[in-house]
Design a protein around this motif. Structure first.
Motif, PDB file in Angstrom:
ATOM      1  N   SER E  41       0.681  -1.072  -0.051  1.00 35.62           N
ATOM      2  CA  SER E  41      -0.160   0.046   0.099  1.00 35.62           C
ATOM      3  C   SER E  41       0.936   1.259   0.000  1.00 35.62           C
ATOM      4  N   THR E  46      -1.544   2.697  -7.745  1.00 34.18           N
ATOM      5  CA  THR E  46      -2.820   3.315  -8.381  1.00 34.18           C
ATOM      6  C   THR E  46      -2.342   4.505  -9.111  1.00 34.18           C
ATOM      7  N   THR E  47      -1.453   5.491  -8.538  1.00 34.72           N
ATOM      8  CA  THR E  47      -0.974   6.406  -9.263  1.00 34.72           C
ATOM      9  C   THR E  47      -0.230   6.058 -10.470  1.00 34.72           C
TER      10      THR E  47
HETATM   11  N1  LIG Z   1      -4.233  13.208  -5.199  1.00 35.36           N
HETATM   12  C1  LIG Z   1      -3.126  12.682  -4.186  1.00 35.36           C
HETATM   13  N2  LIG Z   1      -2.455  13.733  -3.573  1.00 35.36           N
HETATM   14  C2  LIG Z   1      -1.614  13.536  -2.685  1.00 35.36           C
HETATM   15  N3  LIG Z   1      -1.042  12.578  -2.669  1.00 35.36           N
HETATM   16  C3  LIG Z   1      -1.613  11.395  -3.251  1.00 35.36           C
HETATM   17  C4  LIG Z   1      -2.528  11.449  -4.124  1.00 35.36           C
HETATM   18  N4  LIG Z   1      -2.759  10.393  -4.654  1.00 35.36           N
HETATM   19  C5  LIG Z   1      -1.966   9.460  -4.038  1.00 35.36           C
HETATM   20  N5  LIG Z   1      -1.110  10.278  -3.116  1.00 35.36           N
HETATM   21  C6  LIG Z   1       0.072   9.802  -2.366  1.00 35.36           C
HETATM   22  O1  LIG Z   1       0.780   8.985  -3.107  1.00 35.36           O
HETATM   23  C7  LIG Z   1       1.308   7.761  -2.575  1.00 35.36           C
HETATM   24  C8  LIG Z   1       0.950   6.382  -3.446  1.00 35.36           C
HETATM   25  O2  LIG Z   1      -0.551   6.268  -3.557  1.00 35.36           O
HETATM   26  P1  LIG Z   1      -1.132   5.233  -4.372  1.00 35.36           P
HETATM   27  O3  LIG Z   1      -2.657   5.404  -4.449  1.00 35.36           O
HETATM   28  O4  LIG Z   1      -0.438   5.364  -6.005  1.00 35.36           O
HETATM   29  O5  LIG Z   1      -0.787   3.855  -3.915  1.00 35.36           O
HETATM   30  P2  LIG Z   1      -1.044   2.502  -4.039  1.00 35.36           P
HETATM   31  O6  LIG Z   1       0.091   1.771  -4.249  1.00 35.36           O
HETATM   32  O7  LIG Z   1      -2.126   2.328  -5.166  1.00 35.36           O
HETATM   33  O8  LIG Z   1      -1.734   2.048  -2.497  1.00 35.36           O
HETATM   34  P3  LIG Z   1      -3.094   1.057  -2.368  1.00 35.36           P
HETATM   35  O9  LIG Z   1      -2.376  -0.202  -2.200  1.00 35.36           O
HETATM   36  O10 LIG Z   1      -3.151   1.565  -0.738  1.00 35.36           O
HETATM   37  O11 LIG Z   1      -4.000   1.600  -3.005  1.00 35.36           O
HETATM   38  C9  LIG Z   1       0.659   7.683  -1.230  1.00 35.36           C
HETATM   39  O12 LIG Z   1       1.672   8.200  -0.184  1.00 35.36           O
HETATM   40  C10 LIG Z   1      -0.584   8.791  -1.273  1.00 35.36           C
HETATM   41  O13 LIG Z   1      -0.646   9.237  -0.218  1.00 35.36           O
END
Ligand SMILES: Nc1ncnc2c1ncn2[C@@H]1O[C@H](COP(=O)(O)OP(=O)(O)OP(=O)(O)O)[C@@H](O)[C@H]1O
Ligand SMILES: Nc1ncnc2c1ncn2[C@@H]1O[C@H](COP(=O)(O)OP(=O)(O)OP(=O)(O)O)[C@@H](O)[C@H]1O
Ligand SMILES: [Mg+2]
Ligand SMILES: [Mg+2]
Lengths: 249, 253, 221, 221, 253
Positions: E41, E46-47
């Protein structure tokens, strides 16, 4: 009273046309009035009527122009005059030096007496002077607001006669000063022996048609018309209709 | 009631308006036993669990703790009458429901201090010990919003333990969690089970249920379809509805 | 222009005095009492008892459905006819409190409903009673949600206190009218008063933001 | 008592006429225009452009921070001094619309923000532009959330239209005052007017409930 | 770019304010390939996925579809410039994000009809076929709120397919679902994979990833730690971080 300050104005209007010319050109004299000040300006059914209303209508007739009324509340009536929303105010506007500093007045068409109204059982108010330290309810409409202050009374501002009388009867104020005519009219409509006239002013108070400071030619025309109405007895007739008496002088 | 019975549930009926959700539920929890309540969505697991904590008032049936309280429900039973059950049990919610305006320490001590009126020193000591135990000593003064989901759920468990209940009730304690955080909460629950806490656990984690539960109760459509030892019900269910359900969860695609 | 400027300066202090001695204390006191009434009405409105909740409904509906001016008049001019005569200031406070009570009741009710049901249950499960859960758990969280709309009500109230002049309370707007009565400079005085109202409202909005920030942690996420 | 009853009956029709010919149309028209202004202001307020959002902020702050009475005065009595003279009815509509524009802007903004961000993205991912997503996806959902507070604003507006009498518009409250002036029965007339306002507000609340029911399905669950 | 490459992602950098979330991401999707993006996580999965759909604008790097569009990002790239990427890809969200005020049929046709301006008859025919395919023909006129989570997610997939994209993007399509409903969605995705759709799939369902993905990309801390065939990365990961993560998910307690 009278409009002593009328002479010093050089009759120039901001837009180059004089106030009178504007009225004459349009053929309409626009009059601001409250429409809620019986018996001077009020509604009989949906019809606007009253002493001031009839007088200014007659003035218009003499001047050969149509009279159009704009009804508003006292709070806004001078603002409306300032803004050019109407040419004159006909609303039993008392003539006093303060007002004359800012506005022109016609010759008075209504002369009356201020009276101090108290509860019938009140004995300690017998004159204007005995109002000192007492509480009175006044609408800012009238000269009497200032007069009560001058007499040393503690003045509570109210919206009109009805409220002032209510306060009086509820014992929240000791007296109210108003036009004798208003008192008489209200006694005619709603006879009420719990209130009485406790004192009458020695000086007469006069009311006239108010207009903007630059409207000297209009002032003259209105004065001329009033003079004619006085001369042919019309003014007295209107007065008789509302008061059973001639109050125009 | 046999002396080793901690809790007996008999004939629970519960309707929401027209919707009859529990149609006569019976089961027993022995002291030190872990009971897993499984079943399809809407089968009434949550409702049954909430009845044990007096959060839901059934229209008929009995919930009896060994040594009391014992509540026999009727259509006239009020929420107030049901609430005595909270003396013996404490609930851990799916969505943790920590109080967001209180710190972690305040969350876990508000019940013992303000409701149970226990002595402050003793409560603080217990809180310190339990937070330590779930690895959250450092978070005592943090607010719930600053914790991860797994940490929040562990605080939720401590909040329940602080009430010194005889029976712990868990309603899908990991289903709202990030998959990676599921483990840390399951480990805590497993340890509690091993320490001998009695608990009723509603869960969809069948592998976990098989590992920690002594008994599995399979519910469907408001009735108990099958009850038995975990290995039996989850490994070789006798009822076809149980078979279908277990199959669907263990081999989804 | 110069004399206008002078009049503006001259009237600032009387108007500000009106604000300090009447507008502001009247608003504050009425708002505080009004909130208590509102909380009561919100709870009554949510009560399971049909009669109790109907009383609250009717109360709220009348308060919100009729002009504040009339409410003031009834209390000040109308009550004496049934033998109850109340002084101007208490009358004003009663009327404004009842008014806020009606408006804020719906705000508070919505705020209470916006707190997740699980928070009630979490309160119960640690042994709390309904009342204790309400005050200890629910209201602190409802506070955050209700600050913006309540602050709207408060700002409206500040401006509405000008109506108190109708029942003989001399507050800021009345002061402006008094000065107008002798100078006839409506626009100037009204604009000055408006400016002062605006300043009060800006201060209130600032406080609102502060408070919202403070309460931020109270929201379940 | 009897003559009061008679007066009550006699004044019902004139008051109702005032409501039908002025109070209600004035409210409706101003509210419709006000909503359009409010939407614009809400969008400006949310704009990334600092200047644009500041303009909206200041506008909203002035509208909400100053008395409506003063706003009416400025438009009707103040504008002529800079050469703009507007008739009573248009003046009233302008003032009330601008007023609603300021109050409703914050409501609409909050409603738009309450729609989950995912709805914007879902709009984008099916290829929609920002504008199309706003109108096709976001606003229909924001509508449901904003109906209760907007209906509050509307109810307030209905009562506030009584101020229009100050700028020569004869609406219901003015009618009541006219009758008062010749009968001196102000309590009776004000109560009658209050009753009519209440009825209008009850009807509006009924419509609000209907509308809320209709829009129920628009909320993401 | 090799001719079988559908999508090439190179050197993606993305920061939110101070927070550097993607620190240079590279990977490739071949035509017909299923790529699973896994990782802890917050690792940026997701990003990264959102960058492919132009929902997020990175500050550096390139996203290139074979045959265009190709976007090279810089600090000055605007959201408008990024949105051309939507011509080739379509996103299925974790929380489905159906439009609650539109019926199922309107939800899936609003894009083709109002944005792509395609011919009505053809669109309706396609919608009927796809809804049939996911078993939801009967629900065409229902509103999303009346559907179960699994049904909603299947509608979300149809909405994406209706856009005729060359690449499907899934962001944890089952993680918001009731455990029992996970299966029905996974089955649909698996069938799409077998039909040869190209897709990038962010998931925590490692068992599923092992089953359907050709390639697994393991991300941690904003970088790609390990890439390789699914069986290799999930069965015998070479990197210790991958090992820890896979272990944690497959054996949580
Ligand atoms: N719109 C946003 N503004 C600021 N920070 C963000 C934003 N979107 C994501 N982040 C930050 O970017 C980082 C990566 O987030 P992301 O959602 O891409 O992770 P992930 O691998 O999809 O996690 P998960 O398994 O929890 O979905 C995290 O620290 C999150 O807080
Ligand atoms: N407060 C309530 N009011 C009305 N109906 C309710 C309420 N709580 C539950 N129900 C209904 O009771 C039935 C059983 O719900 P319950 O939550 O007990 O099921 P469950 O087995 O816990 O399901 P899940 O696995 O989805 O949590 C459902 O049909 C639900 O809609
Ligand atoms: Mg449940
Ligand atoms: Mg993610």
């Amino acid at each position: 009273g009278g409009s002593g300050s009328g002479t010093d104005a050089s009759a120039k209007s901001s837009e180059g046309t004089s106030a009178l010319a504007k009225v004459k050109d349009s053929g309409v004299l626009t009059v601001g009035t409250e429409g809620t000040y019986r018996p001077f300006s009020y509604h009989e059914g949906s019809e606007l009527t009253g002493y001031d209303v009839d007088v200014v209508k007659a003035v218009g007739q003499k001047m050969g122009v149509e009279v159009k009324f704009q009804e508003t509340q006292w709070d806004a009536i001078f603002a409306g005059l300032d803004a050019g929303r109407f040419d004159v105010i006909a609303n039993e506007v008392g003539i006093n030096p303060q007002r004359e500093e800012k506005y022109l007045f016609s010759e008075p068409y209504s002369v009356s007496t201020g009276v101090v109204v108290t509860k019938s059982d009140n004995t300690d108010i017998t004159s204007f002077d005995s109002l000192k330290g007492k509480t009175t309810a006044q609408s800012q409409t009238s000269n009497y607001y200032e007069e009560a202050k001058k007499a040393g009374a503690n003045v509570e501002p109210v919206e009109g006669w009805a409220q002032a009388v209510t306060l009086l009867k509820q014992g929240r104020v000791d007296a109210t000063i108003n036009d004798k005519l208003t008192f008489l009219d209200s006694q005619k409509t709603n006879p009420d022996d719990s209130i009485k006239i406790a004192a009458e002013a020695s000086e007469k108070s006069e009311s006239g048609i108010a207009m903007r400071k630059d409207a000297t030619d209009l002032q003259k025309a209105i004065n001329d018309a009033l003079e004619q109405l006085r001369a042919d007895g019309e003014l007295a007739k209107i007065s008789e209709k509302y008061f059973g008496d001639d109050i125009s002088k | 009631m046999s002396p080793s019975n901690l809790l007996s549930v008999t004939g629970l009926h519960k309707s929401f308006g027209e919707n009859q959700v529990l149609k006569g539920i019976d089961f027993t929890v022995h002291a030190g036993e872990v009971v897993a309540l499984i079943g399809p969505s809407g089968s009434g697991k949550t409702t049954a669990l909430r009845c044990l904590n007096g959060l839901e008032v059934p229209q008929a049936g009995t919930v009896a703790f060994n040594g009391g309280p014992e509540v026999s429900f009727s259509a006239k039973t009020t929420a107030k009458q049901a609430q005595v059950l909270r003396r013996r049990s404490a609930m851990v919610f799916q969505g943790h429901h920590l109080f967001p305006h209180l710190t972690v320490l305040q969350n876990v001590t508000v019940g013992p201090l303000e409701v149970q009126k226990r002595e402050r020193g003793e409560v603080m000591e217990q809180a310190a010990k339990l937070l330590e135990r779930v690895g959250l000593s450092a978070k005592a003064d943090a607010y719930p919003n600053s914790l991860s989901g797994g940490q929040q759920q562990r605080v939720g468990i401590v909040r329940a333990l602080m009430l010194k209940p005889d029976l712990l009730l868990f309603d899908e304690p990991t289903s709202a969690l990030d998959p990676e955080l599921v483990g840390e909460v399951l480990v805590v629950i497993k340890e509690l089970a091993q320490e001998g806490w009695s608990m009723v656990l509603v869960t969809h984690e069948l592998a976990f249920a098989r590992d920690v539960a002594d008994t599995v109760v399979f519910m469907d459509g408001g009735v108990v379809v099958e009850t038995g030892p975990a290995a039996k019900v989850l490994g070789a269910p006798s009822n076809p509805r149980t078979q279908g359900f277990v199959q669907r969860l263990l081999h989804p695609f | 222009m110069d004399s206008n400027w002078q009049l503006f300066l001259d009237s600032l202090w009387p108007l500000a005095k009106g604000a300090i001695t009447a507008t502001i204390p009247l608003s504050l006191i009425s708002f505080a009492i009004g909130l208590a009434i509102a909380l009561l009405m919100a709870l009554m409105r949510m009560s399971g008892n049909k009669l109790v909740s109907s009383i609250a409904r009717v109360y709220i509906s009348i308060i919100r459905g009729t002009p504040l001016l009339v409410q003031l008049f009834v209390i000040f001019y109308g009550m004496p006819s049934i033998g109850i005569t109340i002084d101007p200031w208490p009358s004003a406070i009663i009327a404004f409190s009842l008014n806020i009570g009606g408006y804020a009741a719906e705000i508070i009710r919505a705020a209470i409903l916006s707190v997740p049901a699980g928070q009630w249950e979490a309160g119960y499960t640690v042994g709390m009673s309904r009342t204790r859960t309400l005050f200890r758990i629910i209201l602190p969280q409802a506070a955050r949600v209700s600050v913006p709309p309540l602050s709207n009500s408060f700002i409206s109230l500040v401006k509405d206190t000008s109506l108190a002049s109708l029942i003989l309370v001399t507050e800021m707007f009345r002061k402006a009218q008094e000065i107008t009565a002798s100078t006839y400079e409506f626009m100037l005085l009204y604009l000055t008063a408006a400016g002062l109202y605006w300043i009060i409202c800006l201060v209130l909005s600032g406080l609102q933001n502060l408070l919202e920030g403070r309460l931020e942690k109270y929201v379940a996420k």
